[in-house]
Design an enzyme around this catalytic site. Sequence first.
Site, PDB file in Angstrom:
ATOM      1  N   ALA A  44     -57.763 -24.661  42.855  1.00  0.00           N
ATOM      2  CA  ALA A  44     -57.555 -23.754  43.988  1.00  0.00           C
ATOM      3  C   ALA A  44     -56.296 -24.042  44.823  1.00  0.00           C
ATOM      4  O   ALA A  44     -55.451 -23.153  44.995  1.00  0.00           O
ATOM      5  CB  ALA A  44     -58.808 -23.746  44.852  1.00  0.00           C
ATOM      6  N   ARG A  62     -56.191 -14.351  38.981  1.00  0.00           N
ATOM      7  CA  ARG A  62     -57.543 -14.901  38.818  1.00  0.00           C
ATOM      8  C   ARG A  62     -58.317 -14.545  40.090  1.00  0.00           C
ATOM      9  O   ARG A  62     -57.760 -14.653  41.191  1.00  0.00           O
ATOM     10  CB  ARG A  62     -57.508 -16.433  38.642  1.00  0.00           C
ATOM     11  CG  ARG A  62     -56.871 -16.879  37.331  1.00  0.00           C
ATOM     12  CD  ARG A  62     -57.036 -18.379  37.122  1.00  0.00           C
ATOM     13  NE  ARG A  62     -58.398 -18.734  36.747  1.00  0.00           N
ATOM     14  CZ  ARG A  62     -58.847 -20.008  36.728  1.00  0.00           C
ATOM     15  NH1 ARG A  62     -58.054 -21.001  37.075  1.00  0.00           N
ATOM     16  NH2 ARG A  62     -60.087 -20.263  36.359  1.00  0.00           N
ATOM     17  N   GLN A  70     -61.701 -29.752  31.834  1.00  0.00           N
ATOM     18  CA  GLN A  70     -60.820 -30.208  32.926  1.00  0.00           C
ATOM     19  C   GLN A  70     -61.165 -31.633  33.352  1.00  0.00           C
ATOM     20  O   GLN A  70     -60.301 -32.369  33.822  1.00  0.00           O
ATOM     21  CB  GLN A  70     -60.932 -29.263  34.134  1.00  0.00           C
ATOM     22  CG  GLN A  70     -60.254 -27.928  33.944  1.00  0.00           C
ATOM     23  CD  GLN A  70     -61.227 -26.874  33.452  1.00  0.00           C
ATOM     24  OE1 GLN A  70     -62.203 -27.182  32.766  1.00  0.00           O
ATOM     25  NE2 GLN A  70     -60.965 -25.617  33.770  1.00  0.00           N
ATOM     26  N   ASP A  84     -63.510 -23.475  45.020  1.00  0.00           N
ATOM     27  CA  ASP A  84     -62.537 -22.391  44.831  1.00  0.00           C
ATOM     28  C   ASP A  84     -62.630 -21.351  45.941  1.00  0.00           C
ATOM     29  O   ASP A  84     -61.665 -20.642  46.220  1.00  0.00           O
ATOM     30  CB  ASP A  84     -62.740 -21.731  43.469  1.00  0.00           C
ATOM     31  CG  ASP A  84     -62.084 -22.579  42.403  1.00  0.00           C
ATOM     32  OD1 ASP A  84     -62.658 -23.620  42.031  1.00  0.00           O
ATOM     33  OD2 ASP A  84     -60.955 -22.237  41.986  1.00  0.00           O
ATOM     34  N   ASN A 128     -67.530 -22.998  42.844  1.00  0.00           N
ATOM     35  CA  ASN A 128     -66.708 -24.026  42.194  1.00  0.00           C
ATOM     36  C   ASN A 128     -66.956 -23.943  40.689  1.00  0.00           C
ATOM     37  O   ASN A 128     -67.772 -23.154  40.206  1.00  0.00           O
ATOM     38  CB  ASN A 128     -67.037 -25.419  42.741  1.00  0.00           C
ATOM     39  CG  ASN A 128     -66.017 -26.458  42.304  1.00  0.00           C
ATOM     40  OD1 ASN A 128     -64.808 -26.250  42.454  1.00  0.00           O
ATOM     41  ND2 ASN A 128     -66.455 -27.556  41.716  1.00  0.00           N
ATOM     42  N   LYS A 129     -66.237 -24.765  39.951  1.00  0.00           N
ATOM     43  CA  LYS A 129     -66.311 -24.774  38.490  1.00  0.00           C
ATOM     44  C   LYS A 129     -67.750 -24.714  37.988  1.00  0.00           C
ATOM     45  O   LYS A 129     -68.607 -25.425  38.515  1.00  0.00           O
ATOM     46  CB  LYS A 129     -65.608 -26.036  37.971  1.00  0.00           C
ATOM     47  CG  LYS A 129     -65.614 -26.230  36.477  1.00  0.00           C
ATOM     48  CD  LYS A 129     -65.094 -25.034  35.706  1.00  0.00           C
ATOM     49  CE  LYS A 129     -63.689 -24.618  36.098  1.00  0.00           C
ATOM     50  NZ  LYS A 129     -63.301 -23.281  35.573  1.00  0.00           N
TER      51      LYS A 129
HETATM   52  C1  LIG Z   1     -59.510 -28.648  44.599  1.00  0.00           C
HETATM   53  S1  LIG Z   1     -59.820 -28.131  43.139  1.00  0.00           S
HETATM   54  C2  LIG Z   1     -61.333 -27.273  43.313  1.00  0.00           C
HETATM   55  C3  LIG Z   1     -61.496 -26.319  42.242  1.00  0.00           C
HETATM   56  O1  LIG Z   1     -60.373 -25.491  42.158  1.00  0.00           O
HETATM   57  C4  LIG Z   1     -61.784 -26.998  40.908  1.00  0.00           C
HETATM   58  O2  LIG Z   1     -62.939 -27.775  41.034  1.00  0.00           O
HETATM   59  C5  LIG Z   1     -61.996 -25.929  39.894  1.00  0.00           C
HETATM   60  O3  LIG Z   1     -63.080 -25.400  39.778  1.00  0.00           O
HETATM   61  C6  LIG Z   1     -60.806 -25.486  39.134  1.00  0.00           C
HETATM   62  O4  LIG Z   1     -61.126 -24.521  38.187  1.00  0.00           O
HETATM   63  P1  LIG Z   1     -60.012 -24.058  37.152  1.00  0.00           P
HETATM   64  O5  LIG Z   1     -60.713 -22.981  36.364  1.00  0.00           O
HETATM   65  O6  LIG Z   1     -59.655 -25.243  36.333  1.00  0.00           O
HETATM   66  O7  LIG Z   1     -58.869 -23.510  37.962  1.00  0.00           O
END
Ligand SMILES: CSC[C@@H](O)[C@@H](O)C(=O)COP(=O)(O)O
EC number: 5.3.1.23
Length: 381
Positions: A66, A98, A212, A253, A263-264
């Site tokens: 994010a 996105r 990730q 996010d 979040n993820k």
């Molecule tokens: C500070 S990072 C927090 C989130 O952005 C992170 O946990 C995440 O879900 C990222 O997802 P991504 O799909 O890799 O962009």
Amino acid sequence: MADQDARSPVGIEPPALSVLRWAEPPEGPAVVLLDQTRLPSQEVELVCADVPALVRAIRTLAVRGAPLLGIAGGYGVALAAARGEDVARAAELLAGARPTAVNLGYGARRVAEAYRCAEEKRAGRGQAASAALAEARALHREDAAASARMARYGLDLLAELLPDGPHRLLTHCNTGALVSGGEGTAFAVALRAHRKGRLRQLWVDETRPLLQGARLTAYEAARNGLPFQVLTDSAAGSLFAAGEVDAVLIGADRIAADGSVANKVGSYPLAVLAKYHHVPFVVVAPTSTVDLGTPDGAAVVVEQRSGSEVTEFTFPGPASAGAEAGASASAPVGAQAYNPAFDITPPELVTAIVTEEGVISPVTGVGLAELCARSSQVTIS
Ligand SMILES: CSC[C@@H](O)[C@@H](O)C(=O)COP(=O)(O)O
């Protein structure tokens, strides 16, 4: 549970490349990214010389997370301005690349607004483009400062919640320097704990399907000498049951006005596990991730990604390889897959939200508005 060998620091040379940088002529103007689809095996830069290239990099997750998406969106608008293109249109293209991370639209629109204000003052196009770039740089710097403050607040909170000291922390996805102008969000707290001698173990969820955690968080943990182990997402339950997790630390996010956290995907099951096992579930995110315009979790748009990310293993990732080049099937040809990129954790499962302005308990979302009002971040309608 972790044996001594597995916990000893891996120790890898720091990368020579920036996570994201602005390139001036003759190399630029361009936004130059460390291509995260190639990590951890290759440190390769991806040069985005125009907005469509940057939009592709965002969609393929060459740049991701994010706060970094916000920074990338801001520089993307500065790039459009430097190229004499339609800045408002560029901001909308970038913001729409996105849907879930609110920072992306925030960064793009904030820099577009700086450009518009400069134009309104009858600055020439060149001066307006400079104003846009200055705003993108300010956003980048602010994120680094926010990251350092979150790390301090987060570690103080852990000391209160877990007075017995060195912590075993579980994290999901990637939230370190690869997503930030600084050292990140949740990972920055773990890193500070490590530097203060207060990290016993960082448990790194691999984070299916794009890994990730395994590819990026483990890479950052190794580079910084943290004691860590990677686990499959589905092993988290038995880890909690064995009493090996003192706290969960994740990023976000988008945080809705009621304190729901997007979040993820895989974060929500961790929150349920944490609640069952009486373990704190702590979210670390800058106030730019709080979206008071989204009333609750149901109103968050969750990005749905291609099923092929689930049914094929493709690494290096899609930006650099493509399904034809080197994908190996993990499901029968033609199998359909459910692949939401994020999930929503309701506020009652969240122990605390740590921002650069302070820490709140999000049970009612009360306090989020106050923290955002305190923030030096520019408000964008
Ligand atoms: C500070 S990072 C927090 C989130 O952005 C992170 O946990 C995440 O879900 C990222 O997802 P991504 O799909 O890799 O962009």
